[in-house]
Write a protein that holds these residues in place. Structure first.
Motif, PDB file in Angstrom:
ATOM      1  N   GLN A 101      -6.624  -1.168   4.631  1.00 27.96           N
ATOM      2  CA  GLN A 101      -5.883   0.074   4.580  1.00 27.96           C
ATOM      3  C   GLN A 101      -5.307   0.382   5.971  1.00 27.96           C
ATOM      4  N   VAL A 102      -4.009   0.593   6.016  1.00 28.03           N
ATOM      5  CA  VAL A 102      -3.355   0.895   7.279  1.00 28.03           C
ATOM      6  C   VAL A 102      -3.504   2.378   7.574  1.00 28.03           C
ATOM      7  N   GLN A 103      -3.902   2.683   8.787  1.00 25.58           N
ATOM      8  CA  GLN A 103      -4.008   4.078   9.228  1.00 25.58           C
ATOM      9  C   GLN A 103      -2.723   4.463   9.941  1.00 25.58           C
ATOM     10  N   VAL A 104      -2.161   5.602   9.535  1.00 23.80           N
ATOM     11  CA  VAL A 104      -0.902   6.077  10.114  1.00 23.80           C
ATOM     12  C   VAL A 104      -1.119   7.501  10.609  1.00 23.80           C
ATOM     13  N   VAL A 159      11.238  -2.435   7.430  1.00 29.04           N
ATOM     14  CA  VAL A 159      12.033  -1.217   7.517  1.00 29.04           C
ATOM     15  C   VAL A 159      11.100  -0.014   7.527  1.00 29.04           C
ATOM     16  N   MET A 160      11.309   0.868   8.470  1.00 28.82           N
ATOM     17  CA  MET A 160      10.511   2.082   8.577  1.00 28.82           C
ATOM     18  C   MET A 160      11.460   3.265   8.645  1.00 28.82           C
ATOM     19  N   GLY A 161      10.926   4.452   8.339  1.00 30.86           N
ATOM     20  CA  GLY A 161      11.814   5.598   8.335  1.00 30.86           C
ATOM     21  C   GLY A 161      11.118   6.921   8.554  1.00 30.86           C
ATOM     22  N   TRP A 162      11.945   7.918   8.763  1.00 32.78           N
ATOM     23  CA  TRP A 162      11.489   9.313   8.856  1.00 32.78           C
ATOM     24  C   TRP A 162      12.124  10.101   7.720  1.00 32.78           C
ATOM     25  N   TYR A 163      11.325  10.973   7.127  1.00 32.99           N
ATOM     26  CA  TYR A 163      11.766  11.874   6.076  1.00 32.99           C
ATOM     27  C   TYR A 163      11.361  13.285   6.476  1.00 32.99           C
ATOM     28  N   ARG A 164      11.939  14.259   5.777  1.00 27.76           N
ATOM     29  CA  ARG A 164      11.510  15.626   6.007  1.00 27.76           C
ATOM     30  C   ARG A 164      11.491  16.397   4.702  1.00 27.76           C
ATOM     31  N   HIS A 165      10.656  17.429   4.682  1.00 31.89           N
ATOM     32  CA  HIS A 165      10.498  18.245   3.480  1.00 31.89           C
ATOM     33  C   HIS A 165      10.512  19.699   3.910  1.00 31.89           C
ATOM     34  N   ALA A 166      11.608  20.369   3.588  1.00 34.50           N
ATOM     35  CA  ALA A 166      11.748  21.784   3.910  1.00 34.50           C
ATOM     36  C   ALA A 166      11.321  22.631   2.720  1.00 34.50           C
ATOM     37  N   PRO A 167      10.875  23.850   2.968  1.00 32.38           N
ATOM     38  CA  PRO A 167      10.452  24.735   1.874  1.00 32.38           C
ATOM     39  C   PRO A 167      11.570  24.946   0.860  1.00 32.38           C
ATOM     40  N   GLY A 168      11.231  24.780  -0.404  1.00 33.47           N
ATOM     41  CA  GLY A 168      12.207  25.001  -1.457  1.00 33.47           C
ATOM     42  C   GLY A 168      13.179  23.872  -1.669  1.00 33.47           C
ATOM     43  N   LYS A 169      13.009  22.778  -0.927  1.00 30.22           N
ATOM     44  CA  LYS A 169      13.895  21.630  -1.051  1.00 30.22           C
ATOM     45  C   LYS A 169      13.096  20.373  -1.350  1.00 30.22           C
ATOM     46  N   PRO A 217       6.445   1.576   4.625  1.00 24.57           N
ATOM     47  CA  PRO A 217       6.178   1.265   3.222  1.00 24.57           C
ATOM     48  C   PRO A 217       5.017   0.312   3.010  1.00 24.57           C
ATOM     49  N   PRO A 218       4.083   0.682   2.137  1.00 24.07           N
ATOM     50  CA  PRO A 218       4.075   1.845   1.248  1.00 24.07           C
ATOM     51  C   PRO A 218       3.341   3.059   1.808  1.00 24.07           C
ATOM     52  N   TYR A 219       3.083   3.058   3.093  1.00 19.03           N
ATOM     53  CA  TYR A 219       2.244   4.088   3.691  1.00 19.03           C
ATOM     54  C   TYR A 219       3.088   5.248   4.250  1.00 19.03           C
ATOM     55  N   TRP A 220       2.477   6.450   4.165  1.00 19.93           N
ATOM     56  CA  TRP A 220       3.092   7.647   4.724  1.00 19.93           C
ATOM     57  C   TRP A 220       2.190   8.244   5.799  1.00 19.93           C
ATOM     58  N   GLY A 221       2.814   8.857   6.800  1.00 13.02           N
ATOM     59  CA  GLY A 221       2.044   9.649   7.721  1.00 13.02           C
ATOM     60  C   GLY A 221       1.611  10.954   7.070  1.00 13.02           C
ATOM     61  N   GLN A 222       0.785  11.695   7.787  1.00 11.47           N
ATOM     62  CA  GLN A 222       0.228  12.925   7.227  1.00 11.47           C
ATOM     63  C   GLN A 222       1.201  14.092   7.303  1.00 11.47           C
ATOM     64  N   GLY A 223       2.278  13.928   8.055  1.00  3.64           N
ATOM     65  CA  GLY A 223       3.262  14.983   8.207  1.00  3.64           C
ATOM     66  C   GLY A 223       2.991  15.808   9.450  1.00  3.64           C
ATOM     67  N   THR A 224       4.073  16.243  10.092  1.00  2.00           N
ATOM     68  CA  THR A 224       3.958  17.098  11.257  1.00  2.00           C
ATOM     69  C   THR A 224       5.014  18.208  11.139  1.00  2.00           C
ATOM     70  N   GLN A 225       4.601  19.429  11.401  1.00  3.02           N
ATOM     71  CA  GLN A 225       5.477  20.581  11.200  1.00  3.02           C
ATOM     72  C   GLN A 225       6.417  20.751  12.393  1.00  3.02           C
ATOM     73  N   VAL A 226       7.686  20.905  12.084  1.00  4.63           N
ATOM     74  CA  VAL A 226       8.700  21.248  13.080  1.00  4.63           C
ATOM     75  C   VAL A 226       9.290  22.594  12.680  1.00  4.63           C
ATOM     76  N   THR A 227       9.221  23.553  13.587  1.00  5.57           N
ATOM     77  CA  THR A 227       9.757  24.886  13.325  1.00  5.57           C
ATOM     78  C   THR A 227      10.754  25.236  14.422  1.00  5.57           C
ATOM     79  N   VAL A 228      11.977  25.560  14.005  1.00  2.00           N
ATOM     80  CA  VAL A 228      13.030  25.905  14.950  1.00  2.00           C
ATOM     81  C   VAL A 228      13.380  27.371  14.722  1.00  2.00           C
TER      82      VAL A 228
END
Length: 109
Positions: free
Chosen positions: A1-4, A31-41, A96-107
């Motif tokens: 199991q890969v730790q991210v 291939v690696m990438g960054w995604y984001r998840h905003a509230p309501g989207k 892929p197929p692993y995801w990070g735990q997510g980090t909050q960005v607030t502007v």
């Protein structure tokens, strides 16, 4: 199991900058990438980078965000400049197929 593990999020004023990091216990990904998840989207793609050097950005990221990888450090980066309130979201790295735990960005002012 890969730790991210992600780091680097935070609170920043409009026009500010942040650098996100994503460190993995293994780093053999084409291939690696960054995604984001905003509230309501829905979660959306931000940028991808391939092991052969090709990078791709979605329109809102072009000219402001830079994706990079350091294979020796097993780390993926996302440098974000000129941040806007609309960039507020939880940012996730994907090795892929692993995801990070997510980090909050607030502007915000």
């Amino acid at each position: 199991q890969v730790q991210v593990v992600e780091s680097g999020g935070g609170l920043v004023e409009p026009g500010g900058s942040l650098t996100l990091s994503c460190t993995a216990s293994e780093f053999d990904f084409n291939v690696m990438g960054w995604y984001r998840h905003a509230p309501g989207k829905q979660r959306e793609l931000v940028a991808t980078i391939a092991s052969w050097g090709i990078v791709n950005y979605v329109p809102f990221a072009k000219g402001r965000f830079t994706i990079a990888r350091d294979d020796a450090k097993k780390t993926l980066y996302l440098q974000m400049n000129n941040l806007k309130p609309g960039d507020t979201a939880v940012y996730y790295c994907k090795l892929p197929p692993y995801w990070g735990q997510g980090t909050q960005v607030t502007v915000t002012t």
